[in-house]
Design a protein around this motif. Structure first.
Motif, mmCIF file in Angstrom:
data_model
loop_
_atom_site.group_PDB
_atom_site.id
_atom_site.type_symbol
_atom_site.label_atom_id
_atom_site.label_comp_id
_atom_site.label_asym_id
_atom_site.label_seq_id
_atom_site.Cartn_x
_atom_site.Cartn_y
_atom_site.Cartn_z
ATOM 1 N N LEU A 111 2.074 35.284 74.618
ATOM 2 C CA LEU A 111 0.927 34.508 75.087
ATOM 3 C C LEU A 111 1.305 33.674 76.305
ATOM 4 C CD1 LEU A 111 -2.006 33.249 74.094
ATOM 5 C CD2 LEU A 111 -0.525 31.346 73.531
ATOM 6 N N CYS A 112 2.371 32.919 76.203
ATOM 7 C CA CYS A 112 2.788 32.030 77.290
ATOM 8 C C CYS A 112 3.205 32.797 78.533
ATOM 9 C CB CYS A 112 3.921 31.126 76.818
ATOM 10 S SG CYS A 112 3.431 29.982 75.510
ATOM 11 N N ARG A 113 3.978 33.863 78.358
ATOM 12 C CA ARG A 113 4.446 34.651 79.497
ATOM 13 C C ARG A 113 3.268 35.235 80.262
ATOM 14 N NH1 ARG A 113 8.533 34.502 82.474
ATOM 15 N NH2 ARG A 113 6.791 34.019 83.779
ATOM 16 N N LEU A 114 2.324 35.843 79.545
ATOM 17 C CA LEU A 114 1.203 36.500 80.219
ATOM 18 C C LEU A 114 0.230 35.500 80.829
ATOM 19 C CD1 LEU A 114 0.498 39.526 77.861
ATOM 20 C CD2 LEU A 114 1.808 39.469 79.995
ATOM 21 N N MET A 115 0.025 34.354 80.156
ATOM 22 C CA MET A 115 -0.870 33.347 80.738
ATOM 23 C C MET A 115 -0.292 32.832 82.044
ATOM 24 S SD MET A 115 -2.533 31.243 77.613
ATOM 25 C CE MET A 115 -3.892 30.651 78.599
ATOM 26 N N ASN A 116 1.009 32.700 82.107
ATOM 27 C CA ASN A 116 1.671 32.279 83.330
ATOM 28 C C ASN A 116 1.588 33.384 84.382
ATOM 29 O OD1 ASN A 116 3.548 31.673 85.358
ATOM 30 N ND2 ASN A 116 4.922 30.661 83.961
ATOM 31 N N ASP A 117 1.914 34.614 83.999
ATOM 32 C CA ASP A 117 1.989 35.729 84.949
ATOM 33 C C ASP A 117 0.638 36.173 85.485
ATOM 34 O OD1 ASP A 117 4.685 35.719 84.645
ATOM 35 O OD2 ASP A 117 4.808 37.585 83.522
ATOM 36 N N ILE A 118 -0.406 35.935 84.740
ATOM 37 C CA ILE A 118 -1.727 36.431 85.155
ATOM 38 C C ILE A 118 -2.134 35.848 86.507
ATOM 39 C CG2 ILE A 118 -3.296 34.723 84.143
ATOM 40 C CD1 ILE A 118 -4.847 37.140 82.979
ATOM 41 N N HIS A 119 -1.589 34.675 86.836
ATOM 42 C CA HIS A 119 -1.945 34.038 88.101
ATOM 43 C C HIS A 119 -1.114 34.559 89.260
ATOM 44 C CE1 HIS A 119 -4.545 31.524 85.832
ATOM 45 N NE2 HIS A 119 -3.567 31.226 85.018
ATOM 46 N N GLY A 120 -0.150 35.438 88.981
ATOM 47 C CA GLY A 120 0.680 35.990 90.046
ATOM 48 C C GLY A 120 0.387 37.449 90.338
ATOM 49 N N VAL A 121 -0.606 38.025 89.681
ATOM 50 C CA VAL A 121 -0.941 39.430 89.915
ATOM 51 C C VAL A 121 -2.324 39.520 90.531
ATOM 52 C CG1 VAL A 121 0.527 40.303 88.069
ATOM 53 C CG2 VAL A 121 -1.848 39.758 87.569
ATOM 54 N N SER A 122 -2.547 40.600 91.263
ATOM 55 C CA SER A 122 -3.828 40.730 91.940
ATOM 56 C C SER A 122 -4.597 41.976 91.521
ATOM 57 C CB SER A 122 -3.627 40.734 93.458
ATOM 58 O OG SER A 122 -2.770 41.789 93.823
ATOM 59 N N GLU A 123 -3.910 42.952 90.962
ATOM 60 C CA GLU A 123 -4.613 44.169 90.586
ATOM 61 C C GLU A 123 -5.515 43.902 89.384
ATOM 62 O OE1 GLU A 123 -2.386 47.766 90.303
ATOM 63 O OE2 GLU A 123 -0.926 47.074 91.777
ATOM 64 N N GLY A 171 -6.551 28.524 85.602
ATOM 65 C CA GLY A 171 -5.738 28.554 86.814
ATOM 66 C C GLY A 171 -4.318 28.152 86.458
ATOM 67 N N ASP A 172 -3.468 28.119 87.447
ATOM 68 C CA ASP A 172 -2.072 27.763 87.222
ATOM 69 C C ASP A 172 -1.936 26.242 87.283
ATOM 70 O OD1 ASP A 172 0.633 27.377 87.149
ATOM 71 O OD2 ASP A 172 1.107 28.841 88.701
ATOM 72 N N GLY A 173 -2.177 25.596 86.159
ATOM 73 C CA GLY A 173 -2.120 24.143 86.088
ATOM 74 C C GLY A 173 -0.717 23.592 86.181
ATOM 75 N N PHE A 174 0.289 24.439 86.011
ATOM 76 C CA PHE A 174 1.672 23.997 86.154
ATOM 77 C C PHE A 174 1.999 23.805 87.634
ATOM 78 C CE2 PHE A 174 6.262 24.658 86.507
ATOM 79 C CZ PHE A 174 6.714 23.742 85.577
ATOM 80 N N THR A 175 1.664 24.816 88.442
ATOM 81 C CA THR A 175 1.922 24.741 89.881
ATOM 82 C C THR A 175 0.912 23.843 90.573
ATOM 83 O OG1 THR A 175 2.803 26.990 89.819
ATOM 84 C CG2 THR A 175 2.177 26.130 91.978
ATOM 85 N N ASN A 176 -0.332 23.926 90.156
ATOM 86 C CA ASN A 176 -1.423 23.156 90.769
ATOM 87 C C ASN A 176 -1.892 22.092 89.776
ATOM 88 O OD1 ASN A 176 -1.499 24.986 93.077
ATOM 89 N ND2 ASN A 176 -2.333 26.438 91.620
ATOM 90 N N SER A 177 -1.155 21.012 89.700
ATOM 91 C CA SER A 177 -1.406 20.007 88.661
ATOM 92 C C SER A 177 -2.773 19.341 88.775
ATOM 93 C CB SER A 177 -0.307 18.949 88.672
ATOM 94 O OG SER A 177 -0.251 18.315 89.925
ATOM 95 N N TYR A 178 -3.422 19.425 89.916
ATOM 96 C CA TYR A 178 -4.754 18.842 90.037
ATOM 97 C C TYR A 178 -5.729 19.482 89.053
ATOM 98 C CZ TYR A 178 -5.952 23.001 92.735
ATOM 99 O OH TYR A 178 -6.167 24.295 93.119
#
Length: 152
Positions: free
Chosen positions: A68-80, A130-137
């Motif tokens: 769960l954690c890995r894919l939730m994180n990775d989903i924001h780094g893929v575009s296909e 969204g990626d709340g870790f990288t984009n803390s806003y």
């Protein structure tokens, strides 16, 4: 964990694109989620005994959490689009596994299981919109909305 880091570095250096199965086998460990979870047990004293970790339910919960954690994180780094769809399906399945296991009786102490569930909940909040870790806003705005309307 170090072996996983080395495998990922080797893939990058060689320009190798792993299969989904290869990727998950390595990245579930390199994500650090199993390490964070098990490390959090160290401060739990007598609750975190060797007997508490002997059962399969604990392993299943950690595996589902890591996925769960890995894919939730990775989903924001893929575009296909197809990959995002696959990841979302796997995330939904991981939540189902976590929830099913949560409802089953287990000899594992509830405080250990709560740590696993709480990390999954935190990841859901951090990465769902969204990626709340990288984009803390993103998290700041979410928390602000909760403070305005605590009924949510």
């Amino acid at each position: 964990m170090l072996r996983s880091y080395l495998a990922e570095a080797k893939w990058r250096n060689e320009g190798y694109v792993p299969t989904v199965e290869e990727y998950l086998q390595v990245s579930l460990i390199s994500s650090g989620y199993p390490m964070v979870t098990t490390t959090s047990f160290l401060s739990m004293g007598k609750v975190a005994t060797t007997d508490a970790f002997g059962g399969c339910p604990m392993t299943l919960r950690l595996l589902a959490l890591s996925l769960l954690c890995r894919l939730m994180n990775d989903i924001h780094g893929v575009s296909e689009e197809e990959t995002v769809k696959l990841f979302r399906e796997e995330i939904a399945n991981a939540w189902k596994d976590i929830n099913e296991e949560w409802l089953k009786p287990t000899p594992a102490p509830m405080p250990l299981l709560e740590r696993i569930m709480n990390l999954a909940r935190a990841m859901d909040v951090i990465y769902k919109d969204g990626d709340g870790f990288t984009n803390s806003y993103i998290l700041k705005d979410y928390v602000a909305s909760l403070l305005k309307d605590p009924v949510l």
